[in-house]
Design a protein around this motif. Structure first.
Motif, PDB file in Angstrom:
ATOM      1  N   UNK A 142       0.811  -1.219   0.000  1.00 50.70           N
ATOM      2  CA  UNK A 142       0.000   0.000   0.000  1.00 50.70           C
ATOM      3  C   UNK A 142       0.846   1.271   0.000  1.00 50.70           C
ATOM      4  N   UNK A 143       2.009   1.230   0.627  1.00 51.61           N
ATOM      5  CA  UNK A 143       2.812   2.442   0.776  1.00 51.61           C
ATOM      6  C   UNK A 143       3.340   2.934  -0.569  1.00 51.61           C
ATOM      7  N   UNK A 144       3.896   2.026  -1.358  1.00 52.40           N
ATOM      8  CA  UNK A 144       4.375   2.411  -2.685  1.00 52.40           C
ATOM      9  C   UNK A 144       3.207   2.860  -3.551  1.00 52.40           C
ATOM     10  N   UNK A 145       2.121   2.125  -3.477  1.00 54.82           N
ATOM     11  CA  UNK A 145       0.922   2.447  -4.244  1.00 54.82           C
ATOM     12  C   UNK A 145       0.442   3.860  -3.936  1.00 54.82           C
ATOM     13  N   UNK A 146       0.312   4.184  -2.671  1.00 56.48           N
ATOM     14  CA  UNK A 146      -0.271   5.466  -2.271  1.00 56.48           C
ATOM     15  C   UNK A 146       0.711   6.623  -2.408  1.00 56.48           C
ATOM     16  N   UNK A 147       2.004   6.309  -2.424  1.00 56.70           N
ATOM     17  CA  UNK A 147       3.021   7.358  -2.573  1.00 56.70           C
ATOM     18  C   UNK A 147       3.089   7.882  -4.000  1.00 56.70           C
ATOM     19  N   UNK A 160     -12.454  -9.409  -1.686  1.00 56.81           N
ATOM     20  CA  UNK A 160     -12.081  -9.924  -0.377  1.00 56.81           C
ATOM     21  C   UNK A 160     -10.711  -9.396   0.050  1.00 56.81           C
ATOM     22  N   UNK A 161     -10.085  -8.575  -0.809  1.00 50.86           N
ATOM     23  CA  UNK A 161      -8.751  -8.058  -0.529  1.00 50.86           C
ATOM     24  C   UNK A 161      -8.804  -6.905   0.472  1.00 50.86           C
ATOM     25  N   UNK A 162      -8.141  -7.074   1.601  1.00 50.39           N
ATOM     26  CA  UNK A 162      -8.166  -6.073   2.670  1.00 50.39           C
ATOM     27  C   UNK A 162      -7.702  -4.705   2.178  1.00 50.39           C
ATOM     28  N   UNK A 163      -6.549  -4.653   1.495  1.00 50.83           N
ATOM     29  CA  UNK A 163      -5.993  -3.369   1.105  1.00 50.83           C
ATOM     30  C   UNK A 163      -6.796  -2.685   0.005  1.00 50.83           C
ATOM     31  N   UNK A 164      -7.562  -3.454  -0.732  1.00 56.88           N
ATOM     32  CA  UNK A 164      -8.457  -2.873  -1.726  1.00 56.88           C
ATOM     33  C   UNK A 164      -9.701  -2.304  -1.044  1.00 56.88           C
ATOM     34  N   UNK A 165     -10.260  -3.055  -0.121  1.00 61.50           N
ATOM     35  CA  UNK A 165     -11.433  -2.566   0.610  1.00 61.50           C
ATOM     36  C   UNK A 165     -11.105  -1.347   1.471  1.00 61.50           C
ATOM     37  N   UNK A 166      -9.892  -1.307   2.013  1.00 66.42           N
ATOM     38  CA  UNK A 166      -9.483  -0.133   2.776  1.00 66.42           C
ATOM     39  C   UNK A 166      -9.417   1.104   1.878  1.00 66.42           C
ATOM     40  N   UNK A 167      -8.962   0.914   0.643  1.00 63.16           N
ATOM     41  CA  UNK A 167      -8.900   2.039  -0.299  1.00 63.16           C
ATOM     42  C   UNK A 167     -10.301   2.535  -0.640  1.00 63.16           C
ATOM     43  N   UNK A 168     -11.237   1.609  -0.833  1.00 65.95           N
ATOM     44  CA  UNK A 168     -12.619   1.994  -1.125  1.00 65.95           C
ATOM     45  C   UNK A 168     -13.203   2.770   0.053  1.00 65.95           C
ATOM     46  N   UNK A 169     -12.950   2.291   1.269  1.00 65.67           N
ATOM     47  CA  UNK A 169     -13.452   2.968   2.468  1.00 65.67           C
ATOM     48  C   UNK A 169     -12.821   4.351   2.621  1.00 65.67           C
ATOM     49  N   UNK A 170     -11.547   4.458   2.351  1.00 61.43           N
ATOM     50  CA  UNK A 170     -10.846   5.748   2.403  1.00 61.43           C
ATOM     51  C   UNK A 170     -11.472   6.712   1.398  1.00 61.43           C
ATOM     52  N   UNK A 171     -11.704   6.218   0.185  1.00 52.25           N
ATOM     53  CA  UNK A 171     -12.346   7.022  -0.859  1.00 52.25           C
ATOM     54  C   UNK A 171     -13.732   7.485  -0.407  1.00 52.25           C
ATOM     55  N   UNK A 172     -14.533   6.558   0.105  1.00 53.03           N
ATOM     56  CA  UNK A 172     -15.898   6.891   0.515  1.00 53.03           C
ATOM     57  C   UNK A 172     -15.902   7.871   1.684  1.00 53.03           C
ATOM     58  N   UNK A 173     -14.937   7.760   2.561  1.00 55.56           N
ATOM     59  CA  UNK A 173     -14.877   8.698   3.688  1.00 55.56           C
ATOM     60  C   UNK A 173     -14.642  10.124   3.186  1.00 55.56           C
TER      61      UNK A 173
END
Length: 236
Positions: free
Chosen positions: A104-109, A168-181
């Motif tokens: 996630x760190x490289x992705x988000x950076x 079912x991917x945790x880091x993908x669902x976290x990104x969706x939740x971050x986006x929705x927030x």
């Protein structure tokens, strides 16, 4: 032989900046990658080095040396690519690199400056990336949507496509939740209607609201309303 020496030259620099404590910290926040692939170089050092390497005419040797061996090489790669000034070259570099991102760190950076300048073309590119079957390619598309197509005006094409992602991917669902927030923060009335009328996964729903509740940009009354919606969802 020259190519190998250039890669070794970059690695020697990275290891010369090794910080054992920072390596341990990085390993804790990115638990899904092998800790042996982490050297322990601080981000500010990597960004400064990326500025230097991006001016080096031999930098393509490094960019083509995929997959990289070390986490910091991926970070360095991201920081070089995001400085690209030619859009066609940027897209080619991204297509070559994104499929090798494993955290996630490289992705988000990775935040290309040209995305903001070329929003129309970039939107089409992001929509294509959202169809990828690779977790971090899709996460990159979601995070880019958050950064460039949300705060001032919500792009409904991107929103609709992101909300239709089921994983079912945790880091993908976290990104969706971050986006929705962020949708909740910047487009509150729209988001409330959407939360009340649409079925998000329990995880995305709860994490979206939790992140919004943690934000200082959401006032007390709106936070109370979000808690009410969460309570109603939990009862149903």
């Amino acid at each position: 032989m020259m190519n190998k020496k250039y890669i070794e030259y970059i690695r020697e620099f990275l290891f010369s900046k090794k910080d054992e404590g920072y390596k341990e910290f990085t390993a804790k926040i990115i638990p899904n990658i092998d800790s042996e692939s982490i050297i322990g170089v601080r981000t500010n050092i990597l960004r400064k080095y990326a500025r230097t390497l991006s001016k080096d005419e031999k930098v393509d040797i490094f960019l083509k040396d995929l997959p990289h061996k070390y986490y910091e090489e991926n970070q360095l790669h991201a920081f070089i690519v995001e400085r690209e000034k030619d859009y066609s070259s940027l897209i080619k570099d991204l297509d070559d690199f994104l499929k090798y991102i494993d955290n996630w760190a490289t992705c988000d950076s990775l935040s290309p400056a040209l995305f903001k300048k070329e929003k129309e073309k970039t939107k089409d590119y992001i929509l294509k990336l959202l169809d990828s079957d690779k977790t971090y390619v899709k996460r990159f598309a979601i995070v880019s949507s958050l950064k460039f197509y949300l705060k001032e005006e919500l792009d409904m094409d991107l929103f609709d496509k992101i909300m239709k992602i089921h994983s079912q991917e945790y880091y993908l669902n976290m990104a969706i939740a971050w986006y929705m927030s962020y949708v909740i923060i910047h487009h509150y009335n729209f988001s409330i209607k959407y939360l009340e009328e649409n079925d998000l996964s329990d995880f995305v729903f709860s994490m979206s609201i939790r992140k919004a509740l943690d934000s200082r940009q959401v006032d007390k009354d709106r936070k109370e309303n979000l808690k009410r919606i969460r309570m109603q969802k939990n009862k149903s």
